[in-house]
Design an enzyme around this catalytic site. Structure first.
Site, PDB file in Angstrom:
ATOM      1  N   SER A 119       0.686  -1.192   0.000  1.00 23.62           N
ATOM      2  CA  SER A 119      -0.054  -0.010   0.017  1.00 23.62           C
ATOM      3  C   SER A 119       0.791   1.120   0.020  1.00 23.62           C
ATOM      4  O   SER A 119       0.292   2.257  -0.540  1.00 23.62           O
ATOM      5  CB  SER A 119      -0.918   0.084   1.099  1.00 23.62           C
ATOM      6  OG  SER A 119      -1.568  -1.080   1.318  1.00 23.62           O
ATOM      7  N   HIS A 140      -1.193  -2.302  -7.382  1.00 27.50           N
ATOM      8  CA  HIS A 140      -1.608  -2.444  -6.183  1.00 27.50           C
ATOM      9  C   HIS A 140      -3.330  -2.251  -6.478  1.00 27.50           C
ATOM     10  O   HIS A 140      -3.892  -1.549  -6.922  1.00 27.50           O
ATOM     11  CB  HIS A 140      -1.444  -0.737  -5.583  1.00 27.50           C
ATOM     12  CG  HIS A 140      -2.064  -0.529  -4.206  1.00 27.50           C
ATOM     13  ND1 HIS A 140      -2.546   0.809  -3.906  1.00 27.50           N
ATOM     14  CD2 HIS A 140      -2.290  -1.043  -3.127  1.00 27.50           C
ATOM     15  CE1 HIS A 140      -2.858   0.773  -2.739  1.00 27.50           C
ATOM     16  NE2 HIS A 140      -2.969  -0.314  -2.397  1.00 27.50           N
ATOM     17  N   GLU A 152      -3.568   0.526  -9.217  1.00 32.60           N
ATOM     18  CA  GLU A 152      -2.445   1.751  -9.577  1.00 32.60           C
ATOM     19  C   GLU A 152      -1.284   0.667 -10.047  1.00 32.60           C
ATOM     20  O   GLU A 152      -0.869  -0.315  -9.229  1.00 32.60           O
ATOM     21  CB  GLU A 152      -1.883   2.422  -8.203  1.00 32.60           C
ATOM     22  CG  GLU A 152      -3.149   3.206  -7.789  1.00 32.60           C
ATOM     23  CD  GLU A 152      -2.804   4.133  -6.465  1.00 32.60           C
ATOM     24  OE1 GLU A 152      -3.121   5.076  -6.281  1.00 32.60           O
ATOM     25  OE2 GLU A 152      -2.266   3.162  -5.549  1.00 32.60           O
ATOM     26  N   ASN A 190      -3.963   6.002  -1.441  1.00 33.97           N
ATOM     27  CA  ASN A 190      -3.794   6.186   0.237  1.00 33.97           C
ATOM     28  C   ASN A 190      -3.064   7.450   0.512  1.00 33.97           C
ATOM     29  O   ASN A 190      -3.365   7.790   1.712  1.00 33.97           O
ATOM     30  CB  ASN A 190      -2.840   4.947   0.519  1.00 33.97           C
ATOM     31  CG  ASN A 190      -3.490   3.659   0.535  1.00 33.97           C
ATOM     32  OD1 ASN A 190      -5.012   3.661   0.643  1.00 33.97           O
ATOM     33  ND2 ASN A 190      -3.153   2.600   0.269  1.00 33.97           N
TER      34      ASN A 190
HETATM   35  N1  NAD Z   1      -6.267  -4.521   3.363  1.00 33.58           N
HETATM   36  C1  NAD Z   1      -6.343  -3.564   2.611  1.00 33.58           C
HETATM   37  O1  NAD Z   1      -7.426  -3.112   2.261  1.00 33.58           O
HETATM   38  C2  NAD Z   1      -5.401  -3.630   1.550  1.00 33.58           C
HETATM   39  C3  NAD Z   1      -5.465  -3.110   0.156  1.00 33.58           C
HETATM   40  C4  NAD Z   1      -4.548  -2.889  -0.803  1.00 33.58           C
HETATM   41  C5  NAD Z   1      -3.519  -3.605  -0.356  1.00 33.58           C
HETATM   42  N2  NAD Z   1      -3.090  -4.037   0.891  1.00 33.58           N
HETATM   43  C6  NAD Z   1      -1.676  -4.764   0.939  1.00 33.58           C
HETATM   44  O2  NAD Z   1      -1.920  -5.942   0.978  1.00 33.58           O
HETATM   45  C7  NAD Z   1      -0.796  -6.660   1.898  1.00 33.58           C
HETATM   46  C8  NAD Z   1      -1.488  -7.525   2.481  1.00 33.58           C
HETATM   47  O3  NAD Z   1      -2.453  -7.125   3.195  1.00 33.58           O
HETATM   48  P1  NAD Z   1      -3.966  -7.839   3.716  1.00 33.58           P
HETATM   49  O4  NAD Z   1      -4.783  -6.979   3.954  1.00 33.58           O
HETATM   50  O5  NAD Z   1      -4.113  -8.902   2.785  1.00 33.58           O
HETATM   51  O6  NAD Z   1      -3.300  -8.358   5.091  1.00 33.58           O
HETATM   52  P2  NAD Z   1      -3.804  -9.643   6.156  1.00 33.58           P
HETATM   53  O7  NAD Z   1      -3.590  -9.391   7.370  1.00 33.58           O
HETATM   54  O8  NAD Z   1      -5.282 -10.023   5.820  1.00 33.58           O
HETATM   55  O9  NAD Z   1      -2.853 -10.661   5.573  1.00 33.58           O
HETATM   56  C9  NAD Z   1      -1.318 -10.978   5.705  1.00 33.58           C
HETATM   57  C10 NAD Z   1      -0.632 -11.869   5.050  1.00 33.58           C
HETATM   58  O10 NAD Z   1       0.659 -11.914   5.221  1.00 33.58           O
HETATM   59  C11 NAD Z   1       1.062 -13.068   5.932  1.00 33.58           C
HETATM   60  N3  NAD Z   1       2.241 -12.845   6.981  1.00 33.58           N
HETATM   61  C12 NAD Z   1       2.084 -12.246   8.062  1.00 33.58           C
HETATM   62  N4  NAD Z   1       3.199 -12.273   8.776  1.00 33.58           N
HETATM   63  C13 NAD Z   1       4.124 -12.830   7.613  1.00 33.58           C
HETATM   64  C14 NAD Z   1       5.684 -13.000   7.930  1.00 33.58           C
HETATM   65  N5  NAD Z   1       6.346 -12.542   8.832  1.00 33.58           N
HETATM   66  N6  NAD Z   1       6.175 -13.755   6.673  1.00 33.58           N
HETATM   67  C15 NAD Z   1       5.318 -13.965   5.472  1.00 33.58           C
HETATM   68  N7  NAD Z   1       3.908 -13.733   5.482  1.00 33.58           N
HETATM   69  C16 NAD Z   1       3.406 -13.367   6.559  1.00 33.58           C
HETATM   70  C17 NAD Z   1      -0.178 -13.630   6.720  1.00 33.58           C
HETATM   71  O11 NAD Z   1      -0.030 -15.064   7.111  1.00 33.58           O
HETATM   72  C18 NAD Z   1      -1.313 -13.357   5.739  1.00 33.58           C
HETATM   73  O12 NAD Z   1      -1.300 -14.351   4.782  1.00 33.58           O
HETATM   74  C19 NAD Z   1      -0.319  -5.731   2.212  1.00 33.58           C
HETATM   75  O13 NAD Z   1       0.925  -4.988   2.041  1.00 33.58           O
HETATM   76  C20 NAD Z   1      -1.333  -4.534   2.418  1.00 33.58           C
HETATM   77  O14 NAD Z   1      -0.684  -3.020   2.574  1.00 33.58           O
HETATM   78  C21 NAD Z   1      -3.947  -4.139   1.680  1.00 33.58           C
END
Ligand code: NAD
Length: 285
Positions: A119, A140, A152, A190
């Site tokens: 993000s 993104h 993005e 963001n």
């Molecule tokens: N939540 C949102 O709205 C959103 C939107 C766009 C982008 N993102 C980005 O997407 C990515 C994931 O976000 P999310 O919302 O799916 O998070 P989430 O918390 O739902 O999932 C996180 C994932 O990372 C894994 N993880 C945690 N610690 C880890 C480690 N030490 N090594 C390897 N894997 C590990 C977890 O097992 C899980 O599969 C982030 O970079 C976030 O910024 C999030």
């Protein structure tokens, strides 16, 4: 290069949604998770989402089965060796992502493009850690990835034109609208959205209105589909704090300094929908 085989690393909210989007648009998808149970939860999550679409009359059972048949899961990173594109969507933590990009470089074919769904984090850092800086960029997606129309495409200064073109074509094949952005914390969405969300928490802390009142004000007064607290719960409080911290680190502007309540909620594991408790309570899955 054309992208037909896609690897996804990370099985949270976004990894699951991106797996569905890529498979629904005809790509062969392989999802890597650290544990078997999380890998299985991706398949269950995609099936739940497709079942809801069937209930709405938006898909048939045959389409669901076909989409699910395109997704396989693994606990081994090396099973991503032959994909055309890897999209990583693990926790928003630079150290974790840097290590992952190094590992991916070790296992993936020379031609594989490595993309991040970060993000806010600096994509150029991931590109340099990857050992293949011309083949790294950001892609993104927004939450929920199946419903949100925008992607993005983030261009670090190291990316080749070929990489950006290939990833742009992939995102278009997924049915997404593209905005190309420079590699700056928060990109476009963001960088504009998070000061607003953070300010909503500060208004709540000052007692200007209740969380329900603030949400209702922004839905009714601005026509937003949901208010700031419902959106923070959807994004995840931990992810939101990580985003604000990176924005603050890069810009040093008070608007990006995370409101104290967000940190307290994170400490209490009140992470939003994913933990069933955030600003609001949710049913456990
Ligand atoms: N939540 C949102 O709205 C959103 C939107 C766009 C982008 N993102 C980005 O997407 C990515 C994931 O976000 P999310 O919302 O799916 O998070 P989430 O918390 O739902 O999932 C996180 C994932 O990372 C894994 N993880 C945690 N610690 C880890 C480690 N030490 N090594 C390897 N894997 C590990 C977890 O097992 C899980 O599969 C982030 O970079 C976030 O910024 C999030």
């Amino acid at each position: 290069m054309s992208i037909t085989r896609v690897g996804i690393v990370g099985t949270g909210i976004m990894g699951t949604g991106i797996a569905e989007v890529a498979a629904a648009s005809g790509h062969a998808v392989i999802v890597r998770s650290r544990t078997r149970s999380a890998a299985d939860s991706v398949l269950a999550g995609v099936k739940r989402s497709l079942d809801r679409q069937i209930e709405r009359g938006a898909r048939t059972e045959e389409e669901r089965d076909e989409i699910l048949s395109r997704i396989s899961v693994t606990t081994e990173l090396k099973d991503l060796a032959e994909v055309d594109l890897v999209i990583e969507s693990v926790i928003e933590n630079l150290a974790v992502k840097l290590e992952l990009f190094e590992d991916l470089h070790g296992v993936c074919a020379e031609a594989t493009v490595l993309a991040t769904n970060t993000s806010t984090l600096p994509v150029v850092d991931l590109a340099m850690a990857s050992g293949r800086p011309t083949k790294v960029c950001g892609i993104h997606f927004f939450n929920p990835a199946t419903a949100m129309g925008l992607v993005e495409i983030v261009r670090p200064i190291t990316a080749s034109e070929e990489t950006i073109t290939a990833v742009t074509e992939f995102a278009k094949a997924c049915g997404k609208e593209i905005v190309e952005v420079e590699d700056r914390a928060g990109f476009v969405v963001n960088a504009l959205l998070f000061p607003y969300l953070n300010n909503a928490v500060k208004l709540l802390e000052r007692g200007v209105a209740s969380k329900e009142g603030i949400d209702a004000a922004m839905v009714g007064g601005c026509g937003f589909p949901m208010g700031p607290f419902a959106l923070l719960d959807l994004v995840g409080i931990d992810t939101s704090v990580a985003i604000l911290d990176t924005l603050y680190e890069e810009h040093r502007e008070p608007q990006y300094a995370a409101a104290p309540l967000l940190r307290r909620m994170m400490a209490a594991q009140h992470l939003g929908r994913k933990s069933s408790q955030g600003f609001y309570e949710y049913k456990r899955r």
